[in-house]
Design a protein around this motif. Structure first.
Motif, PDB file in Angstrom:
ATOM      1  N   CYS A   8       0.861  -1.452  -0.173  1.00  0.00           N
ATOM      2  CA  CYS A   8       0.213  -0.335  -0.294  1.00  0.00           C
ATOM      3  C   CYS A   8       1.153   0.953  -0.116  1.00  0.00           C
ATOM      4  O   CYS A   8       0.838   1.992  -0.509  1.00  0.00           O
ATOM      5  CB  CYS A   8      -0.644   0.044   1.431  1.00  0.00           C
ATOM      6  SG  CYS A   8      -2.362  -2.051   1.078  1.00  0.00           S
ATOM      7  N   ALA A   9       1.419   0.956   0.446  1.00  0.00           N
ATOM      8  CA  ALA A   9       3.130   2.637   1.078  1.00  0.00           C
ATOM      9  C   ALA A   9       3.417   2.219  -0.482  1.00  0.00           C
ATOM     10  O   ALA A   9       3.674   3.701  -0.824  1.00  0.00           O
ATOM     11  CB  ALA A   9       3.987   1.992   1.634  1.00  0.00           C
ATOM     12  N   VAL A  10       3.451   1.233  -1.033  1.00  0.00           N
ATOM     13  CA  VAL A  10       4.250   2.121  -2.759  1.00  0.00           C
ATOM     14  C   VAL A  10       3.536   2.551  -3.666  1.00  0.00           C
ATOM     15  O   VAL A  10       3.923   3.210  -4.202  1.00  0.00           O
ATOM     16  CB  VAL A  10       4.584   0.219  -2.866  1.00  0.00           C
ATOM     17  CG1 VAL A  10       5.050   0.744  -4.976  1.00  0.00           C
ATOM     18  CG2 VAL A  10       5.444  -0.147  -2.646  1.00  0.00           C
ATOM     19  N   SER A  33       1.602   4.293  10.006  1.00  0.00           N
ATOM     20  CA  SER A  33       0.874   2.883  10.093  1.00  0.00           C
ATOM     21  C   SER A  33      -0.520   3.009   9.364  1.00  0.00           C
ATOM     22  O   SER A  33      -0.543   1.997   8.861  1.00  0.00           O
ATOM     23  CB  SER A  33       0.769   2.568  11.232  1.00  0.00           C
ATOM     24  OG  SER A  33      -0.062   3.301  11.897  1.00  0.00           O
ATOM     25  N   SER A  34      -1.198   4.485   8.616  1.00  0.00           N
ATOM     26  CA  SER A  34      -2.299   4.930   8.338  1.00  0.00           C
ATOM     27  C   SER A  34      -1.560   4.205   6.510  1.00  0.00           C
ATOM     28  O   SER A  34      -3.294   3.939   5.872  1.00  0.00           O
ATOM     29  CB  SER A  34      -3.233   5.790   8.580  1.00  0.00           C
ATOM     30  OG  SER A  34      -1.970   6.794   7.441  1.00  0.00           O
ATOM     31  N   PHE A  35      -1.043   3.918   6.402  1.00  0.00           N
ATOM     32  CA  PHE A  35      -0.383   3.672   5.167  1.00  0.00           C
ATOM     33  C   PHE A  35      -1.244   4.380   3.718  1.00  0.00           C
ATOM     34  O   PHE A  35      -1.166   4.527   2.132  1.00  0.00           O
ATOM     35  CB  PHE A  35      -0.764   2.447   4.605  1.00  0.00           C
ATOM     36  CG  PHE A  35      -0.472   1.354   5.510  1.00  0.00           C
ATOM     37  CD1 PHE A  35       1.097   1.395   5.601  1.00  0.00           C
ATOM     38  CD2 PHE A  35      -1.003   0.209   5.625  1.00  0.00           C
ATOM     39  CE1 PHE A  35       1.491   0.508   6.855  1.00  0.00           C
ATOM     40  CE2 PHE A  35      -0.387  -0.294   6.748  1.00  0.00           C
ATOM     41  CZ  PHE A  35       0.793  -0.536   7.212  1.00  0.00           C
ATOM     42  N   GLY A  36      -1.111   6.209   4.371  1.00  0.00           N
ATOM     43  CA  GLY A  36      -2.362   6.861   2.783  1.00  0.00           C
ATOM     44  C   GLY A  36      -3.882   6.860   3.604  1.00  0.00           C
ATOM     45  O   GLY A  36      -4.145   6.224   4.057  1.00  0.00           O
ATOM     46  N   GLY A  67       2.886   6.253  -6.216  1.00  0.00           N
ATOM     47  CA  GLY A  67       2.663   5.974  -7.525  1.00  0.00           C
ATOM     48  C   GLY A  67       1.455   7.197  -8.172  1.00  0.00           C
ATOM     49  O   GLY A  67       1.423   8.362  -6.992  1.00  0.00           O
ATOM     50  N   GLN A  68       2.171   7.488  -9.051  1.00  0.00           N
ATOM     51  CA  GLN A  68       1.308   8.863  -9.568  1.00  0.00           C
ATOM     52  C   GLN A  68       0.007   8.354  -9.600  1.00  0.00           C
ATOM     53  O   GLN A  68      -0.939   9.370 -10.199  1.00  0.00           O
ATOM     54  CB  GLN A  68       2.464   8.544 -11.648  1.00  0.00           C
ATOM     55  CG  GLN A  68       1.763   7.395 -11.855  1.00  0.00           C
ATOM     56  CD  GLN A  68       1.741   8.348 -13.368  1.00  0.00           C
ATOM     57  OE1 GLN A  68       2.522   8.542 -13.902  1.00  0.00           O
ATOM     58  NE2 GLN A  68       1.601   6.602 -14.500  1.00  0.00           N
ATOM     59  N   ASN A  69      -1.013   7.637  -9.989  1.00  0.00           N
ATOM     60  CA  ASN A  69      -2.099   7.326  -9.679  1.00  0.00           C
ATOM     61  C   ASN A  69      -2.908   7.306  -8.186  1.00  0.00           C
ATOM     62  O   ASN A  69      -4.275   8.142  -8.152  1.00  0.00           O
ATOM     63  CB  ASN A  69      -2.981   6.366 -10.408  1.00  0.00           C
ATOM     64  CG  ASN A  69      -2.360   5.731 -11.552  1.00  0.00           C
ATOM     65  OD1 ASN A  69      -2.673   7.258 -12.421  1.00  0.00           O
ATOM     66  ND2 ASN A  69      -2.040   4.838 -11.787  1.00  0.00           N
TER      67      ASN A  69
END
Length: 221
Positions: free
Chosen positions: A96-98, A177-180, A102-104
């Protein structure tokens, strides 16, 4: 003549004494043997009872030990399974962090905000995000609100004028830790819509948990 009679009387008395003594000896030996047999029998019974008790105690202790060993193995097995599942979730979180790099990701944030606004159904809404997402959220927030307004107008014919703001207190930003993703609140935090990546991940995890268990632990179904 008198002497012979006296001798006969003495012999008779002695004979009687010998016979009486013999009777007493025989009876004493009989009573002794009977008592000895009783004592031996009771001793054997006591020994048998004691042996049976010790054997029963040994069996109970063996069952307790075996049960404890089985319980310990189950606990260890459950811990290993839980650790494996936690590792799986952690690895999914890393992926998820990856995505957030990302651009999207800006488009994803916009969709998460729109979805959160639809769910929360309030006009005054505060949005929380990670510190590194603040600038991105500021950029896409007007478009997200406009998309939300258009959806509601199209579905209900009502034109809303929501007041959606980004949290300005940086100490309340979402943790790593929310990953976004985003978290939306209304009515001073009484209403909360958690649309973070970690929340979405946990929902998917709970939904797929039976399938995950079946794949990882097929012999336990």
């Amino acid at each position: 003549m008198a002497t012979d009679q006296i001798r006969q009387m003495v012999n008779f008395i002695l004979q009687e004494a010998h016979e009486k003594a013999n009777e007493i000896r025989v009876k004493t030996e009989h009573d002794f043997n009977l008592e000895k047999q009783t004592l031996v029998h009771e001793a054997k019974l006591n020994i048998q009872d004691e042996f049976a008790k010790k054997e029963k105690d040994r069996e109970i202790q063996e069952r307790i030990a075996r049960s404890a060993e089985i319980g310990a193995c189950r606990v260890k097995k459950m811990k290993l399974r839980d650790d494996l599942l936690k590792t799986l979730v952690s690895e999914a979180g890393a992926k998820c962090a990856v995505v957030t790099r990302g651009q999207n990701y800006p488009q994803l944030l916009q969709k998460l905000i729109v979805q959160g606004l639809i769910k929360i159904e309030e006009n005054d809404v505060t949005i929380f995000c990670r510190k590194e997402d603040v600038n991105t959220v500021k950029k896409i927030l007007p478009a997200a609100v406009q998309e939300y307004v258009e959806i509601i107008k199209r579905e209900s014919g009502v034109t809303l004028k929501p007041q959606v703001v980004l949290n300005e207190d940086r100490s309340k930003d979402l943790p790593e830790s929310s990953f976004g993703g985003v978290l939306l609140t209304a009515l001073d935090g009484k209403i909360v819509c958690d649309n973070t990546m970690s929340s979405r991940l946990n929902l998917v995890y709970e939904e797929l948990l039976p399938s995950i268990r079946a794949i990882l632990f097929p012999g336990e179904q």
